[in-house]
Design an enzyme around this catalytic site. Structure first.
Site, PDB file in Angstrom:
ATOM      1  CG  LEU A 207      23.060 -40.374 -58.240  1.00  0.00           C
ATOM      2  CD1 LEU A 207      22.933 -41.746 -57.578  1.00  0.00           C
ATOM      3  CD2 LEU A 207      23.417 -39.320 -57.203  1.00  0.00           C
TER       4      LEU A 207
ATOM      5  CG  ASP B 236      20.768 -22.448 -70.422  1.00  0.00           C
ATOM      6  OD1 ASP B 236      21.315 -23.130 -69.527  1.00  0.00           O
ATOM      7  OD2 ASP B 236      21.135 -21.286 -70.719  1.00  0.00           O
TER       8      ASP B 236
ATOM      9  CB  ALA C  68      27.335 -31.963 -60.149  1.00  0.00           C
ATOM     10  CD1 TRP C  69      33.211 -29.061 -63.197  1.00  0.00           C
ATOM     11  CD2 TRP C  69      32.265 -27.672 -64.675  1.00  0.00           C
ATOM     12  NE1 TRP C  69      34.165 -28.739 -64.125  1.00  0.00           N
ATOM     13  CE2 TRP C  69      33.618 -27.883 -65.049  1.00  0.00           C
ATOM     14  CE3 TRP C  69      31.485 -26.837 -65.463  1.00  0.00           C
ATOM     15  CZ2 TRP C  69      34.184 -27.283 -66.160  1.00  0.00           C
ATOM     16  CZ3 TRP C  69      32.054 -26.232 -66.578  1.00  0.00           C
ATOM     17  CH2 TRP C  69      33.395 -26.459 -66.932  1.00  0.00           C
ATOM     18  CB  THR C  70      31.201 -34.556 -61.973  1.00  0.00           C
ATOM     19  OG1 THR C  70      31.006 -34.815 -63.362  1.00  0.00           O
ATOM     20  CG2 THR C  70      29.874 -34.529 -61.254  1.00  0.00           C
TER      21      THR C  70
ATOM     22  CG  ASP D 133      34.347 -37.958 -51.135  1.00  0.00           C
ATOM     23  OD1 ASP D 133      33.912 -37.432 -52.179  1.00  0.00           O
ATOM     24  OD2 ASP D 133      35.248 -38.814 -51.143  1.00  0.00           O
TER      25      ASP D 133
ATOM     26  CE1 TYR E  62      32.276 -31.987 -58.113  1.00  0.00           C
ATOM     27  CE2 TYR E  62      33.615 -33.011 -56.398  1.00  0.00           C
ATOM     28  CZ  TYR E  62      32.472 -32.993 -57.175  1.00  0.00           C
ATOM     29  OH  TYR E  62      31.517 -33.980 -57.016  1.00  0.00           O
TER      30      TYR E  62
ATOM     31  CE  LYS F 294      28.266 -31.323 -55.678  1.00  0.00           C
ATOM     32  NZ  LYS F 294      27.032 -31.498 -56.481  1.00  0.00           N
TER      33      LYS F 294
ATOM     34  CD1 TRP G 247      35.937 -41.214 -53.614  1.00  0.00           C
ATOM     35  CD2 TRP G 247      37.159 -43.084 -53.558  1.00  0.00           C
ATOM     36  NE1 TRP G 247      37.158 -40.906 -53.056  1.00  0.00           N
ATOM     37  CE2 TRP G 247      37.930 -42.037 -53.007  1.00  0.00           C
ATOM     38  CE3 TRP G 247      37.719 -44.360 -53.619  1.00  0.00           C
ATOM     39  CZ2 TRP G 247      39.222 -42.223 -52.531  1.00  0.00           C
ATOM     40  CZ3 TRP G 247      39.004 -44.548 -53.141  1.00  0.00           C
ATOM     41  CH2 TRP G 247      39.745 -43.494 -52.610  1.00  0.00           C
TER      42      TRP G 247
HETATM   43  N1  LIG Z   1      31.005 -39.394 -59.544  1.00  0.00           N
HETATM   44  C1  LIG Z   1      31.456 -39.422 -58.306  1.00  0.00           C
HETATM   45  O1  LIG Z   1      32.401 -40.164 -57.966  1.00  0.00           O
HETATM   46  C2  LIG Z   1      30.826 -38.546 -57.232  1.00  0.00           C
HETATM   47  C3  LIG Z   1      31.384 -38.563 -55.952  1.00  0.00           C
HETATM   48  C4  LIG Z   1      30.798 -37.799 -54.957  1.00  0.00           C
HETATM   49  C5  LIG Z   1      29.690 -37.041 -55.225  1.00  0.00           C
HETATM   50  N2  LIG Z   1      29.184 -37.007 -56.472  1.00  0.00           N
HETATM   51  C6  LIG Z   1      28.020 -36.150 -56.715  1.00  0.00           C
HETATM   52  O2  LIG Z   1      26.943 -36.958 -57.152  1.00  0.00           O
HETATM   53  C7  LIG Z   1      26.135 -36.227 -58.066  1.00  0.00           C
HETATM   54  C8  LIG Z   1      26.013 -37.001 -59.352  1.00  0.00           C
HETATM   55  O3  LIG Z   1      27.308 -37.187 -59.913  1.00  0.00           O
HETATM   56  P1  LIG Z   1      27.528 -38.099 -61.190  1.00  0.00           P
HETATM   57  O4  LIG Z   1      28.839 -38.775 -61.040  1.00  0.00           O
HETATM   58  O5  LIG Z   1      26.301 -38.910 -61.475  1.00  0.00           O
HETATM   59  O6  LIG Z   1      27.680 -36.984 -62.296  1.00  0.00           O
HETATM   60  P2  LIG Z   1      27.849 -37.192 -63.868  1.00  0.00           P
HETATM   61  O7  LIG Z   1      27.746 -38.608 -64.257  1.00  0.00           O
HETATM   62  O8  LIG Z   1      29.042 -36.413 -64.281  1.00  0.00           O
HETATM   63  O9  LIG Z   1      26.531 -36.470 -64.416  1.00  0.00           O
HETATM   64  C9  LIG Z   1      26.397 -35.120 -64.277  1.00  0.00           C
HETATM   65  C10 LIG Z   1      25.080 -34.726 -64.900  1.00  0.00           C
HETATM   66  O10 LIG Z   1      25.029 -33.299 -64.899  1.00  0.00           O
HETATM   67  C11 LIG Z   1      24.694 -32.878 -66.205  1.00  0.00           C
HETATM   68  N3  LIG Z   1      25.239 -31.549 -66.426  1.00  0.00           N
HETATM   69  C12 LIG Z   1      26.480 -31.080 -66.146  1.00  0.00           C
HETATM   70  N4  LIG Z   1      26.572 -29.798 -66.499  1.00  0.00           N
HETATM   71  C13 LIG Z   1      25.369 -29.436 -66.992  1.00  0.00           C
HETATM   72  C14 LIG Z   1      24.831 -28.237 -67.522  1.00  0.00           C
HETATM   73  N5  LIG Z   1      25.556 -27.117 -67.610  1.00  0.00           N
HETATM   74  N6  LIG Z   1      23.553 -28.230 -67.941  1.00  0.00           N
HETATM   75  C15 LIG Z   1      22.806 -29.348 -67.877  1.00  0.00           C
HETATM   76  N7  LIG Z   1      23.250 -30.517 -67.389  1.00  0.00           N
HETATM   77  C16 LIG Z   1      24.512 -30.546 -66.965  1.00  0.00           C
HETATM   78  C17 LIG Z   1      25.269 -33.921 -67.114  1.00  0.00           C
HETATM   79  O11 LIG Z   1      24.636 -33.820 -68.373  1.00  0.00           O
HETATM   80  P3  LIG Z   1      25.338 -34.357 -69.733  1.00  0.00           P
HETATM   81  O12 LIG Z   1      25.253 -35.847 -69.661  1.00  0.00           O
HETATM   82  O13 LIG Z   1      24.509 -33.767 -70.795  1.00  0.00           O
HETATM   83  O14 LIG Z   1      26.749 -33.859 -69.699  1.00  0.00           O
HETATM   84  C18 LIG Z   1      24.914 -35.191 -66.349  1.00  0.00           C
HETATM   85  O15 LIG Z   1      23.567 -35.544 -66.548  1.00  0.00           O
HETATM   86  C19 LIG Z   1      26.814 -34.856 -58.197  1.00  0.00           C
HETATM   87  O16 LIG Z   1      26.221 -33.974 -57.305  1.00  0.00           O
HETATM   88  C20 LIG Z   1      28.234 -35.110 -57.792  1.00  0.00           C
HETATM   89  O17 LIG Z   1      28.853 -33.943 -57.284  1.00  0.00           O
HETATM   90  C21 LIG Z   1      29.709 -37.746 -57.493  1.00  0.00           C
END
Ligand SMILES: NC(=O)c1ccc[n+]([C@@H]2O[C@H](COP(=O)([O-])OP(=O)(O)OC[C@H]3O[C@@H](n4cnc5c(N)ncnc54)[C@H](OP(=O)(O)O)[C@@H]3O)[C@@H](O)[C@H]2O)c1
Length: 290
Positions: free
Chosen positions: A14, A38, A62-64, A105, A128, A132, A154
């Site tokens: 995202l 950090d 996020a921790w995803t 969700d 998770y 969140k 999703w």
């Molecule tokens: N993906 C989904 O289907 C989904 C669904 C519902 C909601 N969401 C929400 O949407 C938001 C974005 O999700 P996303 O799918 O784009 O996530 P993502 O692709 O997994 O990216 C997560 C980001 O967080 C960074 N990150 C994680 N742990 C970190 C740490 N300890 N220190 C610094 N950076 C850290 C990652 O950095 P690195 O690249 O360096 O690891 C990456 O830039 C989140 O709030 C998630 O909960 C996602």
């Protein structure tokens, strides 16, 4: 020109879409991520927020990894609750800046007959989801007058591995892929979510917002549509959640209601199959096997 600081904007699924959308719509953008330092070091974080002087801070970090979180609840809590809490506290201390916190969700768990609205009480069943929700609550407790919580679901889009690319990659390797067909949710294109989030931020909207593409699907529906649009012969075998045991318990129904977002936008979010087509045809060079 409005300035945005996007946590996770350089590498996240995202985050990258959001950074591109803001930039293309005249915002000045700065990203902040792991490679800069950090983010869990509160002094470092506060210093970066002070220096950025952003009008809006978007937190996509996020921790995803939903299943891994079950084994690392403390680490997941640090990223999903402590970080947004620190962001909200720092912005409160600075006395300026709006915070957009993304959520999921998975704060809900089924069964539930209708789509979940912003007023429905969350009840997460996974680590998770619990972490969140704790992040949402921290932001709302500390900075209610200058923050928005945007729950999505999703996600698919360019720039990082996601469910759609995983399925298409499996189809290149195997004749048949098995996909769960008894969990319902809302597949959502990161480019659409980025555009809605920018519009909400431009109006400095506060409170909770559900932001997903229109319609609902099972994981199997999403896989079937992606395969049909791209890769040709690959059999799909629908299975139940029981046949695909995972560490974290997923909601059976996490379909989100979008009436509030539709009212704000003046139009309902477009249906997910239309958004999926856009993604697959606009980013075909990134898809597995190309
Ligand atoms: N993906 C989904 O289907 C989904 C669904 C519902 C909601 N969401 C929400 O949407 C938001 C974005 O999700 P996303 O799918 O784009 O996530 P993502 O692709 O997994 O990216 C997560 C980001 O967080 C960074 N990150 C994680 N742990 C970190 C740490 N300890 N220190 C610094 N950076 C850290 C990652 O950095 P690195 O690249 O360096 O690891 C990456 O830039 C989140 O709030 C998630 O909960 C996602």
């Amino acid at each position: 020109m409005a300035k945005a600081l996007i946590l996770g904007g350089a590498t996240g699924l995202l985050g990258q879409a959001l950074t591109a959308n803001l930039h293309n719509n005249g915002w000045q953008t700065e990203t902040l991520g792991r490679c800069d330092g950090d983010l869990l070091d509160m002094d470092f974080l506060k210093a970066r927020l002070d220096a950025a002087k952003a009008d809006v801070v978007f937190n996509t970090v996020a921790w995803t990894q939903v299943d891994d979180a079950e084994d690392h609840p403390d680490d997941a809590m640090l990223v999903n609750r402590t970080l947004p809490d620190a962001l909200a506290r720092s912005l409160k201390q600075i006395g300026a800046g709006h915070l957009v916190q993304f959520s999921t969700d998975f704060v809900f768990s089924g069964p539930h007959d209708a789509p979940w609205t912003e007023e429905d009480a969350p009840n997460p069943t996974s680590v998770y989801g619990i972490t969140k929700l704790a992040g949402e609550q921290a932001v709302q407790d500390v900075l209610p007058e200058r923050s928005a919580i945007i729950r999505s679901a999703w996600l698919f889009g360019p720039g990082r591995k996601n469910f759609v690319t995983t399925i298409l990659a499996a189809c290149k390797r195997r004749d048949t892929v098995t996909v769960v067909h008894d969990q319902f949710g809302c597949p959502t294109y990161t480019y659409d979510l980025a555009a809605w989030s920018r519009k909400l931020a431009e109006k400095r909207k506060t409170g909770i917002w559900h932001a997903v593409n229109g319609g609902r699907a099972t994981w199997c529906d999403l896989a079937a549509e992606a395969i049909a649009l791209t890769s040709g012969p690959c059999r799909l075998e629908p299975i139940t959640s029981d046949m695909w045991p995972q560490k974290a318990k997923r909601p059976i129904n996490s379909v989100l209601a979008t009436a509030k977002l539709a009212h704000f936008l003046g139009t309902p979010p477009r249906p997910w199959p239309q958004a999926l087509r856009d993604y697959l045809f606009s980013h075909s060079e990134e898809l597995p096997g190309k």
